[in-house]
Design a protein around this motif. Structure first.
Motif, mmCIF file in Angstrom:
data_model
loop_
_atom_site.group_PDB
_atom_site.id
_atom_site.type_symbol
_atom_site.label_atom_id
_atom_site.label_comp_id
_atom_site.label_asym_id
_atom_site.label_seq_id
_atom_site.Cartn_x
_atom_site.Cartn_y
_atom_site.Cartn_z
ATOM 1 N N THR A 199 0.868 -1.178 0.000
ATOM 2 C CA THR A 199 0.000 0.000 0.000
ATOM 3 C C THR A 199 0.900 1.221 0.000
ATOM 4 O OG1 THR A 199 -1.764 -1.127 1.212
ATOM 5 C CG2 THR A 199 -1.759 1.284 1.279
ATOM 6 N N VAL A 200 0.671 2.157 -0.921
ATOM 7 C CA VAL A 200 1.583 3.282 -1.114
ATOM 8 C C VAL A 200 0.923 4.592 -0.736
ATOM 9 C CG1 VAL A 200 0.965 3.804 -3.520
ATOM 10 C CG2 VAL A 200 3.327 4.138 -2.739
ATOM 11 N N ALA A 201 1.748 5.573 -0.365
ATOM 12 C CA ALA A 201 1.234 6.891 0.015
ATOM 13 C C ALA A 201 0.607 7.606 -1.165
ATOM 14 C CB ALA A 201 2.355 7.742 0.606
ATOM 15 N N GLY A 221 -1.345 1.716 14.142
ATOM 16 C CA GLY A 221 -2.289 2.593 13.457
ATOM 17 C C GLY A 221 -1.775 3.175 12.163
ATOM 18 N N PHE A 222 -0.522 2.887 11.804
ATOM 19 C CA PHE A 222 0.066 3.495 10.604
ATOM 20 C C PHE A 222 -0.524 2.896 9.337
ATOM 21 C CE2 PHE A 222 3.226 3.377 7.170
ATOM 22 C CZ PHE A 222 3.495 4.739 7.032
ATOM 23 N N ASP A 223 -0.894 3.772 8.416
ATOM 24 C CA ASP A 223 -1.315 3.396 7.074
ATOM 25 C C ASP A 223 -0.617 4.346 6.111
ATOM 26 O OD1 ASP A 223 -3.016 3.650 4.562
ATOM 27 O OD2 ASP A 223 -4.081 2.008 5.556
ATOM 28 N N ALA A 224 0.210 3.815 5.218
ATOM 29 C CA ALA A 224 1.034 4.671 4.356
ATOM 30 C C ALA A 224 0.195 5.668 3.583
ATOM 31 C CB ALA A 224 1.848 3.806 3.400
ATOM 32 N N ARG A 225 -0.975 5.257 3.145
ATOM 33 C CA ARG A 225 -1.831 6.128 2.343
ATOM 34 C C ARG A 225 -2.724 7.011 3.208
ATOM 35 N NH1 ARG A 225 -6.613 4.142 -1.832
ATOM 36 N NH2 ARG A 225 -7.173 6.210 -2.607
#
Length: 340
Positions: A48-50, A164-168
């Protein structure tokens, strides 16, 4: 499962963009294949990308995350044992008990504490090679990626993602740079892959005056390729130009998120206003009409580079991701979903 954060960069020249596509070389496809090969996974993991980038667009500060089964890291331990010359019978597997207190750096992750505070009480076999700890495994993975990936894509850092981190969806903003040269003789050949040549003189003051009309929260439909069910409302936080010592003009563009082709369309409109073909007010007028304008030309891809993705403090990552998932209407406080 464990979530890893990857910080990476790439020269987009020979890629068909970020997103995986059958039969095409893409950044996502290359990294996923490399991870699957290194960790000996039956199927490559999904990244999953920013912010997805188009074909030819570069990145210096791209961020992605990947969820992997913890046991996949046993492949790194096996390589470690072979390099240490361990006999198969003496080598420990990634799940074998180790007589170290929970939290000791030699304990494989995740640490499953027993009531006594130890992972196990079995002694380590004489001559056995201990499994790598978390940091060692991540360092080994980073080195292996450098060896497997082609030189036009580099993973600079791998770490365990904060909770809780999500790149996007956790991202606060994306910062892009666009580089243009209006030198009469053309672009420095050594920079031809990252700097666009514009064959008319450009007025720096006109660039910045025109850009000022685009700042703030607006419906950027005039500068985006519309996608079904996707909003084109964005908050453009920064858009300004400088001329560097070598004469190259560099635009810095920052927003909470960008819709498809937005940055390159904005740049294309500003170049028209700065070389005298359009009045300085024209980009702002196009924005106000909120419909795609045939007079807006999309600037070439190779001048664009994703420089940085910013995130909130760790304690706010999950809340930010939750808020970002909402498709907003004009005036809402939560940021827009990034639709690349």
């Amino acid at each position: 499962m464990i979530r890893l954060r990857l910080d990476l960069g790439y020269d987009g020249t020979d890629f068909s963009g970020w997103a995986r596509q059958p039969g095409l070389r893409t950044v996502q496809g290359e990294i996923e294949q490399a991870l699957g090969r290194i960790l000996r996974l039956a199927e490559p993991p999904a990244l999953t990308v920013a912010g997805r980038t188009d074909a030819g667009v570069h990145a210096r500060g791209q961020v992605a995350h990947v969820d992997l089964p913890v046991e996949a890291f046993s492949a790194l331990d096996r390589n470690h044992r072979r390099s240490a010359g361990a006999e198969p019978a003496a080598a420990l597997s990634a799940t074998d008990p180790v007589a170290f207190p929970a939290g000791h750096p030699s304990v494989p992750f995740p640490a499953a504490d027993s009531a006594a505070g130890f992972l196990a009480v079995e002694p380590v076999a004489a001559g056995a090679v201990l499994p790598l700890d978390v940091d060692e495994r991540l360092a080994a993975l980073l080195r292996r990626l450098a060896g497997v990936l082609d030189s036009d894509v580099r993973v600079h850092r791998v770490c365990v993602a904060s909770e809780g981190f999500d790149a996007r969806f956790s991202a606060l903003s994306r910062r892009y740079a666009y580089r243009v040269s209006d030198a009469a003789g053309g672009v420095d050949p050594l920079r031809r892959r990252e700097v666009v040549w514009h064959n008319r003189p450009l007025d720096l003051d006109a660039l910045n005056a025109a850009a000022a009309h685009l700042l703030g929260e607006h419906d950027f439909a005039a500068f985006c390729k519309k996608r079904e069910g996707a909003t084109t409302i964005r908050r453009l936080q920064r858009l300004d130009w400088v001329r560097e010592d070598d004469g190259v003009l560099v635009a810095t563009v920052v927003a909470d998120a960008f819709c498809h082709s937005m940055v390159r369309s904005l740049v294309g409109s500003l170049l028209s206003a700065a070389d005298g073909r359009r009045p300085v007010e024209w980009p702002g007028q196009v924005l106000g009409r909120a419909v795609r304008d045939s007079g807006v030309h999309v600037a070439p891809a190779h001048g664009l580079c994703l420089e940085e993705v910013s995130y909130p403090p760790d304690t706010e990552l999950a809340a930010r991701a939750l808020a970002t998932r909402r498709v907003r209407t004009l005036g809402d406080d939560p940021p827009a979903v990034d639709e690349p």
